[in-house]
Design a protein around this motif. Structure first.
Motif, PDB file in Angstrom:
ATOM      1  N   TRP A 165       5.108  -7.179   8.477  1.00 38.26           N
ATOM      2  CA  TRP A 165       4.866  -7.918   7.246  1.00 38.26           C
ATOM      3  C   TRP A 165       3.360  -8.081   7.018  1.00 38.26           C
ATOM      4  O   TRP A 165       2.590  -8.162   7.969  1.00 38.26           O
ATOM      5  N   ILE A 166       2.997  -8.143   5.758  1.00 37.49           N
ATOM      6  CA  ILE A 166       1.609  -8.400   5.386  1.00 37.49           C
ATOM      7  C   ILE A 166       1.543  -9.757   4.714  1.00 37.49           C
ATOM      8  O   ILE A 166       2.205  -9.994   3.697  1.00 37.49           O
ATOM      9  N   GLY A 167       0.764 -10.661   5.307  1.00 37.31           N
ATOM     10  CA  GLY A 167       0.556 -11.964   4.698  1.00 37.31           C
ATOM     11  C   GLY A 167      -0.577 -11.885   3.703  1.00 37.31           C
ATOM     12  O   GLY A 167      -1.674 -11.425   4.036  1.00 37.31           O
ATOM     13  N   VAL A 168      -0.329 -12.310   2.469  1.00 36.84           N
ATOM     14  CA  VAL A 168      -1.327 -12.194   1.405  1.00 36.84           C
ATOM     15  C   VAL A 168      -1.595 -13.553   0.777  1.00 36.84           C
ATOM     16  O   VAL A 168      -0.659 -14.336   0.537  1.00 36.84           O
ATOM     17  N   GLN A 169      -2.881 -13.833   0.535  1.00 31.90           N
ATOM     18  CA  GLN A 169      -3.251 -14.994  -0.274  1.00 31.90           C
ATOM     19  C   GLN A 169      -3.611 -14.476  -1.653  1.00 31.90           C
ATOM     20  O   GLN A 169      -4.586 -13.749  -1.832  1.00 31.90           O
ATOM     21  N   PHE A 170      -2.815 -14.819  -2.663  1.00 30.82           N
ATOM     22  CA  PHE A 170      -3.060 -14.345  -4.022  1.00 30.82           C
ATOM     23  C   PHE A 170      -4.240 -15.078  -4.648  1.00 30.82           C
ATOM     24  O   PHE A 170      -4.593 -16.195  -4.252  1.00 30.82           O
ATOM     25  N   ASP A 171      -4.830 -14.440  -5.642  1.00 37.73           N
ATOM     26  CA  ASP A 171      -5.957 -15.050  -6.353  1.00 37.73           C
ATOM     27  C   ASP A 171      -5.492 -16.205  -7.239  1.00 37.73           C
ATOM     28  O   ASP A 171      -6.301 -17.070  -7.606  1.00 37.73           O
ATOM     29  N   GLU A 172      -4.230 -16.195  -7.593  1.00 36.68           N
ATOM     30  CA  GLU A 172      -3.659 -17.239  -8.434  1.00 36.68           C
ATOM     31  C   GLU A 172      -2.420 -17.802  -7.728  1.00 36.68           C
ATOM     32  O   GLU A 172      -1.877 -17.163  -6.823  1.00 36.68           O
TER      33      GLU A 172
ATOM     34  N   LEU B  13       0.658 -17.673  -7.371  1.00 40.54           N
ATOM     35  CA  LEU B  13       1.838 -16.869  -7.684  1.00 40.54           C
ATOM     36  C   LEU B  13       2.686 -16.607  -6.442  1.00 40.54           C
ATOM     37  O   LEU B  13       3.600 -15.784  -6.479  1.00 40.54           O
ATOM     38  N   GLY B  14       2.379 -17.303  -5.365  1.00 41.60           N
ATOM     39  CA  GLY B  14       3.086 -17.078  -4.112  1.00 41.60           C
ATOM     40  C   GLY B  14       4.251 -18.021  -3.902  1.00 41.60           C
ATOM     41  O   GLY B  14       4.700 -18.702  -4.821  1.00 41.60           O
ATOM     42  N   LYS B  15       4.727 -18.066  -2.657  1.00 47.48           N
ATOM     43  CA  LYS B  15       5.892 -18.871  -2.319  1.00 47.48           C
ATOM     44  C   LYS B  15       5.613 -19.904  -1.230  1.00 47.48           C
ATOM     45  O   LYS B  15       6.458 -20.756  -0.969  1.00 47.48           O
ATOM     46  N   ASN B  16       4.448 -19.816  -0.563  1.00 49.84           N
ATOM     47  CA  ASN B  16       4.203 -20.726   0.549  1.00 49.84           C
ATOM     48  C   ASN B  16       2.713 -20.913   0.789  1.00 49.84           C
ATOM     49  O   ASN B  16       1.876 -20.457   0.001  1.00 49.84           O
ATOM     50  N   ASP B  17       2.382 -21.577   1.890  1.00 52.98           N
ATOM     51  CA  ASP B  17       0.985 -21.819   2.273  1.00 52.98           C
ATOM     52  C   ASP B  17       0.626 -21.047   3.538  1.00 52.98           C
ATOM     53  O   ASP B  17      -0.240 -21.461   4.300  1.00 52.98           O
ATOM     54  N   GLY B  18       1.318 -19.928   3.749  1.00 43.61           N
ATOM     55  CA  GLY B  18       1.098 -19.151   4.962  1.00 43.61           C
ATOM     56  C   GLY B  18       2.043 -19.516   6.081  1.00 43.61           C
ATOM     57  O   GLY B  18       1.949 -18.976   7.187  1.00 43.61           O
ATOM     58  N   SER B  19       3.006 -20.438   5.763  1.00 39.40           N
ATOM     59  CA  SER B  19       3.989 -20.874   6.767  1.00 39.40           C
ATOM     60  C   SER B  19       5.382 -20.443   6.338  1.00 39.40           C
ATOM     61  O   SER B  19       5.709 -20.462   5.155  1.00 39.40           O
ATOM     62  N   VAL B  20       6.221 -20.083   7.318  1.00 36.29           N
ATOM     63  CA  VAL B  20       7.615 -19.773   7.068  1.00 36.29           C
ATOM     64  C   VAL B  20       8.439 -20.388   8.193  1.00 36.29           C
ATOM     65  O   VAL B  20       8.157 -20.163   9.376  1.00 36.29           O
ATOM     66  N   LYS B  21       9.432 -21.196   7.814  1.00 35.67           N
ATOM     67  CA  LYS B  21      10.321 -21.850   8.780  1.00 35.67           C
ATOM     68  C   LYS B  21       9.546 -22.632   9.838  1.00 35.67           C
ATOM     69  O   LYS B  21       9.846 -22.595  11.030  1.00 35.67           O
ATOM     70  N   GLY B  22       8.497 -23.323   9.390  1.00 32.44           N
ATOM     71  CA  GLY B  22       7.746 -24.198  10.273  1.00 32.44           C
ATOM     72  C   GLY B  22       6.660 -23.530  11.102  1.00 32.44           C
ATOM     73  O   GLY B  22       5.902 -24.208  11.794  1.00 32.44           O
TER      74      GLY B  22
ATOM     75  N   LYS C 102       3.141 -21.404  11.291  1.00 29.83           N
ATOM     76  CA  LYS C 102       1.955 -21.088  10.496  1.00 29.83           C
ATOM     77  C   LYS C 102       1.409 -19.731  10.928  1.00 29.83           C
ATOM     78  O   LYS C 102       1.070 -19.517  12.089  1.00 29.83           O
ATOM     79  N   TYR C 103       1.327 -18.801   9.943  1.00 31.33           N
ATOM     80  CA  TYR C 103       0.804 -17.469  10.233  1.00 31.33           C
ATOM     81  C   TYR C 103      -0.631 -17.299   9.725  1.00 31.33           C
ATOM     82  O   TYR C 103      -1.395 -16.536  10.293  1.00 31.33           O
ATOM     83  N   PHE C 104      -0.971 -17.995   8.650  1.00 36.55           N
ATOM     84  CA  PHE C 104      -2.341 -17.985   8.143  1.00 36.55           C
ATOM     85  C   PHE C 104      -2.550 -19.196   7.244  1.00 36.55           C
ATOM     86  O   PHE C 104      -1.599 -19.853   6.825  1.00 36.55           O
ATOM     87  N   GLU C 105      -3.816 -19.504   6.976  1.00 38.56           N
ATOM     88  CA  GLU C 105      -4.165 -20.660   6.161  1.00 38.56           C
ATOM     89  C   GLU C 105      -4.418 -20.242   4.719  1.00 38.56           C
ATOM     90  O   GLU C 105      -5.124 -19.277   4.452  1.00 38.56           O
ATOM     91  N   CYS C 106      -3.801 -20.979   3.787  1.00 41.83           N
ATOM     92  CA  CYS C 106      -4.092 -20.807   2.363  1.00 41.83           C
ATOM     93  C   CYS C 106      -3.464 -21.965   1.603  1.00 41.83           C
ATOM     94  O   CYS C 106      -2.572 -22.628   2.123  1.00 41.83           O
TER      95      CYS C 106
END
Length: 250
Positions: free
Chosen positions: A195-202, A204-213, A215-219
């Protein structure tokens, strides 16, 4: 006790409604049924107790014909006919009380316990080799396994061309292209594969870099998303100009 005679058809089809719920039901009743026995049958339809019921009879065009207030007489002694509506009033029950599923205690069974049962749908499918339990042709099974390995290899190869900090553009079928920055590359605990974790410029995403508790990255919240490698392209993708002039900025 007064005597009554039923001179019309012996069975009548009517609509039954209740002050306890927002829906009705069509039922057939015998006209020579006593009102007391009628109330007992209505208990199963409305959830009201017979002792708390007050019955009202309405015509096809919703006009009140009569209050049914004598438990000892026959139902047919009132002016009931096909298409009439029998309304049950119960002041001890709130409207919708029996429709609120949040108050119903739900039964849940552990997966291991369910798998041990011999009377379940799953057990039936296993015994009859149905659905995912169907025996697959060895050649077909081998082909599917090879396809899965090939897809995983392609994902891994594509993911290895990316690194944290790369600018990227995400293209998913049926959605507009979105630009952002790669923040995570690799395997995850929430699903197999790369998987590729992406921080969008706007946002338009679904989370803050966390899934099911985890944390994979900060945004910021709603800026992060996890995308399959085949839907991500890295390169010279500057942030898009949203069309604001200096006069529009404060």
């Amino acid at each position: 006790m007064s005597q009554f005679s039923v001179i019309t058809q012996s069975i009548v089809t009517i609509n039954v409604t209740s002050s306890a719920n927002s829906f009705g039901t069509e039922r057939r009743f015998q006209k020579d049924l006593s009102v007391a026995d009628l109330k007992n049958k209505l208990e199963l339809l409305t959830g009201s107790q017979a002792a708390n019921m007050k019955l009202e009879l309405y015509s096809k065009d919703n006009k009140l014909l009569s209050k049914i207030d004598n438990d000892e007489v026959m139902f047919g002694s009132y002016p009931v006919d096909d298409g009439c509506r029998l309304h049950v009033v119960d002041s001890t029950i709130k409207l919708g009380e029996f429709e609120d599923l949040s108050k119903v205690e739900k039964f849940e069974m552990k997966e291991d316990d369910y798998a041990k049962r011999t009377d379940s749908v799953r057990a039936f499918k296993e015994r009859n080799k149905m659905g995912r339990f169907a025996e697959m042709d060895p050649e077909e099974q081998k082909r599917k396994e090879e396809e899965k390995k090939e897809k995983e290899l392609q994902q891994k190869t594509k993911a290895e061309t990316m690194k944290v900090g790369d600018r990227c553009e995400v293209k998913v079928v049926g959605q507009p292209a979105k630009r952002g920055t790669v923040k995570y590359v690799g395997l995850t605990e929430f699903q197999t594969g790369y998987w590729i974790g992406v921080q969008f410029d706007e946002p338009l995403g679904k989370n803050d870099g966390s899934v099911k508790g985890k944390k994979y990255f900060e945004c910021p919240d709603k800026y992060g998303a996890f995308i399959r490698p085949e839907n991500v392209e890295v390169g010279d993708y500057p942030e898009e100009d949203l069309g604001f002039s200096d006069e529009d900025e404060i």
